[in-house]
Scaffold this motif. Structure first.
Motif, PDB file in Angstrom:
ATOM      1  N   ARG A 237       8.239   9.985  -5.525  1.00 38.43           N
ATOM      2  CA  ARG A 237       9.457   9.202  -5.583  1.00 38.43           C
ATOM      3  C   ARG A 237       9.432   8.390  -4.177  1.00 38.43           C
ATOM      4  O   ARG A 237      10.004   7.195  -4.284  1.00 38.43           O
ATOM      5  CB  ARG A 237      10.462   9.980  -5.813  1.00 38.43           C
ATOM      6  N   VAL A 238       9.304   9.054  -3.013  1.00 41.01           N
ATOM      7  CA  VAL A 238       9.414   8.169  -1.689  1.00 41.01           C
ATOM      8  C   VAL A 238       8.363   8.147  -0.880  1.00 41.01           C
ATOM      9  O   VAL A 238       7.985   6.890  -0.535  1.00 41.01           O
ATOM     10  CB  VAL A 238      10.390   8.963  -0.845  1.00 41.01           C
ATOM     11  N   HIS A 239       7.198   9.133  -1.129  1.00 47.89           N
ATOM     12  CA  HIS A 239       6.198   9.316  -0.171  1.00 47.89           C
ATOM     13  C   HIS A 239       5.144   7.966  -0.739  1.00 47.89           C
ATOM     14  O   HIS A 239       4.959   8.030  -1.755  1.00 47.89           O
ATOM     15  CB  HIS A 239       5.493  10.344  -0.062  1.00 47.89           C
ATOM     16  N   GLY A 240       4.646   7.321   0.474  1.00 45.39           N
ATOM     17  CA  GLY A 240       3.963   6.159  -0.140  1.00 45.39           C
ATOM     18  C   GLY A 240       4.571   4.930  -0.752  1.00 45.39           C
ATOM     19  O   GLY A 240       3.864   4.103  -1.386  1.00 45.39           O
ATOM     20  N   ARG A 241       5.939   4.859  -0.905  1.00 38.66           N
ATOM     21  CA  ARG A 241       6.962   3.809  -1.396  1.00 38.66           C
ATOM     22  C   ARG A 241       7.572   3.090  -0.501  1.00 38.66           C
ATOM     23  O   ARG A 241       8.594   2.768  -1.077  1.00 38.66           O
ATOM     24  CB  ARG A 241       7.463   4.524  -2.749  1.00 38.66           C
ATOM     25  N   ALA A 242       7.150   2.845   0.702  1.00 42.81           N
ATOM     26  CA  ALA A 242       7.890   1.994   1.554  1.00 42.81           C
ATOM     27  C   ALA A 242       8.124   0.608   0.951  1.00 42.81           C
ATOM     28  O   ALA A 242       6.954  -0.031   0.582  1.00 42.81           O
ATOM     29  CB  ALA A 242       7.645   2.185   2.895  1.00 42.81           C
TER      30      ALA A 242
END
Length: 286
Positions: A237-242
């Motif tokens: 959900r958040v990791h690698g999704r900056a």
């Protein structure tokens, strides 16, 4: 980097294909891959494989009374070969690090991309002879890893919770990606000191650890080894999704970069709306 859910799926994948099979050849192709010399790798040839086990991020295959243990590190992977190539592989600079060939057909390759070669293979009489396994903390999916045990691990830890979750001597199997996911789920800043958690906060974080990992294991269940990386990425959900919107609140996911890695988080969900400074040992911007 493969973490607990992917390594557990690889354990299941190998167990279904190796158990009861006889090892015909074990071929090391990279100079640095083999970390032990006694017993020699050739002793495994002719041995029958038993049930594959997982220790944190390590895989251990019992073969003829010994264990072939591997840690895939950051860029390593396992590739199943239904029909291994007839031509023996040549050592070189390619990604192939080790090949296991089974009698009657089949086998697997261990590969590693990139220039930093950290994939490790051991031949031991007991998996706990491997230093990385000997110092592992508790497995977060074990029945004994309850709220009380987790709270006790945090007590006295003056480090930031992100680093504590990733420390394999504290908790086995959690890496950079799932620690980001766990902290986002628990609505906790990655730089909060572990010792500062009260009972309610520790309980919420423990629940996030359990739920995040169990859901990831369930998603990976039955997925072929070659598809596990894509499956992992799709579930984050958040990791690698900056730069993308947070799936919970819609705020922009932000990143903090370090020398060889980064973390991702949501300011609204985790840091009271304040961005973290993008530097090592960062503190909340004032």
């Amino acid at each position: 980097m493969p973490e607990l859910p992917e390594v557990e799926a690889l354990r299941e994948f190998l167990d279904a294909r190796l158990t009861g099979r006889v090892v015909e050849r074990v071929l090391p192709l990279a100079v640095n891959v083999l970390k032990t010399y006694d017993p020699p790798l050739t002793v495994l040839e002719g041995g029958t494989a038993g049930a594959t086990a997982r220790y944190g991020k390590f895989l251990a295959v019992p073969i003829g009374g010994l264990y072939l243990v591997t840690h895939l590190a950051r860029a390593g992977w396992l590739r199943w070969q239904g029909t291994p190539p007839a031509q023996p592989p040549r050592p070189g600079k390619g990604p192939l690090a080790l090949r296991v060939v089974l009698e009657g057909g089949g086998g697997f390759d261990l590969t590693e991309a990139g220039t930093q070669k950290r994939l490790a293979v051991y031949v031991v009489r007991d998996p706990r002879e491997v230093p990385g396994i000997a110092r592992l903390g508790p497995d977060p999916l074990a029945p004994a890893f309850d709220r009380e045990a987790f709270t006790a691990l945090l007590a006295g830890e003056r480090r930031q919770i992100k680093g504590v979750l990733r420390d394999q001597s504290v908790i086995a199997g959690i890496g950079n990606a799932y620690s980001d996911e766990i902290l986002h789920r628990a609505r906790v800043s990655p730089f909060k000191l572990a010792a500062s958690f009260d009972a309610e906060q520790a309980g919420r974080l423990h629940e996030a650890v359990e739920d995040t990992l169990r859901e990831a294991v369930e998603r990976a269940h039955g997925v072929a080894a070659g598809n596990l990386k894509a499956e992992k990425k799709s579930g984050l959900r958040v990791h690698g999704r900056a730069g993308e919107p947070c799936p919970v609140c819609g705020d922009t996911v932000r990143s903090v970069s370090f020398a060889d890695s980064s973390l991702e988080y949501c300011p609204t969900c985790q840091t009271g709306g304040k961005p973290l400074a993008d530097r090592r040992l960062s503190r909340l911007l004032k």
